[in-house]
Design a protein around this motif. Structure first.
Motif, PDB file in Angstrom:
ATOM      1  N   ILE A   9      23.390 121.510 -51.847  1.00 35.23           N
ATOM      2  CA  ILE A   9      23.885 122.831 -52.107  1.00 35.23           C
ATOM      3  C   ILE A   9      25.451 122.825 -52.071  1.00 35.23           C
ATOM      4  N   PRO A  10      25.774 123.325 -53.560  1.00 37.08           N
ATOM      5  CA  PRO A  10      27.416 123.284 -53.853  1.00 37.08           C
ATOM      6  C   PRO A  10      28.066 124.499 -52.760  1.00 37.08           C
ATOM      7  N   LEU A  11      29.114 124.102 -52.451  1.00 39.65           N
ATOM      8  CA  LEU A  11      29.934 125.407 -51.598  1.00 39.65           C
ATOM      9  C   LEU A  11      30.907 125.957 -52.410  1.00 39.65           C
ATOM     10  N   ASN A  12      31.206 127.048 -52.185  1.00 42.26           N
ATOM     11  CA  ASN A  12      32.652 127.385 -52.605  1.00 42.26           C
ATOM     12  C   ASN A  12      33.812 127.249 -51.571  1.00 42.26           C
ATOM     13  N   THR A  38      35.717 119.109 -55.830  1.00 42.51           N
ATOM     14  CA  THR A  38      34.910 119.316 -57.061  1.00 42.51           C
ATOM     15  C   THR A  38      34.124 117.825 -57.675  1.00 42.51           C
ATOM     16  N   ALA A  39      34.832 116.863 -57.349  1.00 42.56           N
ATOM     17  CA  ALA A  39      34.101 115.633 -57.657  1.00 42.56           C
ATOM     18  C   ALA A  39      32.866 115.411 -56.822  1.00 42.56           C
ATOM     19  N   ALA A  40      32.625 116.012 -55.569  1.00 46.00           N
ATOM     20  CA  ALA A  40      31.515 116.025 -55.066  1.00 46.00           C
ATOM     21  C   ALA A  40      30.556 117.004 -55.281  1.00 46.00           C
ATOM     22  N   GLY A  41      30.854 117.803 -56.289  1.00 45.79           N
ATOM     23  CA  GLY A  41      29.863 118.936 -56.527  1.00 45.79           C
ATOM     24  C   GLY A  41      30.229 120.360 -56.330  1.00 45.79           C
ATOM     25  N   HIS A  42      31.136 120.471 -55.623  1.00 47.60           N
ATOM     26  CA  HIS A  42      31.689 121.866 -54.814  1.00 47.60           C
ATOM     27  C   HIS A  42      32.328 122.658 -55.959  1.00 47.60           C
ATOM     28  N   GLN A  43      32.486 123.639 -55.776  1.00 46.46           N
ATOM     29  CA  GLN A  43      33.397 124.858 -56.587  1.00 46.46           C
ATOM     30  C   GLN A  43      34.597 125.295 -55.718  1.00 46.46           C
ATOM     31  N   PHE A 155      30.301 118.570 -45.512  1.00 45.76           N
ATOM     32  CA  PHE A 155      29.897 119.896 -46.408  1.00 45.76           C
ATOM     33  C   PHE A 155      28.939 119.264 -47.364  1.00 45.76           C
ATOM     34  N   ASP A 156      28.101 118.200 -47.157  1.00 43.78           N
ATOM     35  CA  ASP A 156      26.930 117.678 -48.109  1.00 43.78           C
ATOM     36  C   ASP A 156      25.557 117.956 -47.198  1.00 43.78           C
TER      37      ASP A 156
END
Length: 177
Positions: A9-12, A38-43, A155-156
């Motif tokens: 689940i990407p976080l902001n 951002t590299a981890a997929g979050h915004q 955060f993952d």
């Protein structure tokens, strides 16, 4: 029969740098955090750099706490003992709940890199309106320690046995959108 994989689940996430001497162009600590999240997929929800002023810090963070689209805030700077270092005093009053173990774990894992100087870190974290607030020291090395040693996994949503993501989503229902 294999167990189904949990979904990412990407976080902001908003990033705040507190510095009396750096500009955004010179902000290697804040840029490190932006690059990693951002590299981890979050915004990246927002990024700001302000002077170390208790009321400016509270104003920026309060605005992000009130924004239902922001799940977490990472700050860098202002956690030391110099006269202008006021991050813990500015932010802790905003917490609904403190995450006491964050500062303890940060100091524990940073001891390997900086020895007993780690006791001078006042890294703190807490939750406010379902938004996580994580305050790291201002050096790039400290941000790397905090991200790699704690935040990246917490955060993952796939991290087991637990992570912060359900807390960000459950406490403030508008976060889930």
């Amino acid at each position: 029969m294999s167990k189904p994989q949990a979904l990412f689940i990407p976080l902001n996430i908003a990033v705040l740098t507190v510095s009396d001497s750096r500009t955004l162009a010179e902000d290697t600590s804040g840029q490190y955090l932006v690059d990693q999240l951002t590299a981890a997929g979050h915004q990246l929800a927002d990024r700001q750099l302000i002077i170390d002023d208790i009321y400016q810090i509270r104003a920026v963070i309060s605005g992000w706490i009130a924004d239902p689209s922001i799940h977490a805030i990472i700050t860098t700077g202002g956690t030391g003992f110099y006269i202008r270092d006021s991050m813990p005093e500015a932010v802790s009053i905003l917490f609904d709940k403190a995450v006491d173990g964050f500062g303890e774990m940060f100091r524990l894992i940073s001891k390997d890199d900086i020895g007993m100087s780690t006791i001078q870190s006042r890294a703190i974290a807490g939750m406010a309106n379902g938004t996580g607030i994580f305050c790291l020291p201002g050096s790039s090395g400290a941000c790397r320690t905090g991200w790699e040693g704690i935040l990246k996994e917490q955060f993952d949503s796939r991290t087991r046995p637990c992570n912060f993501v359900p807390h960000f989503m459950r406490t403030n229902p508008s976060h889930a959108s």
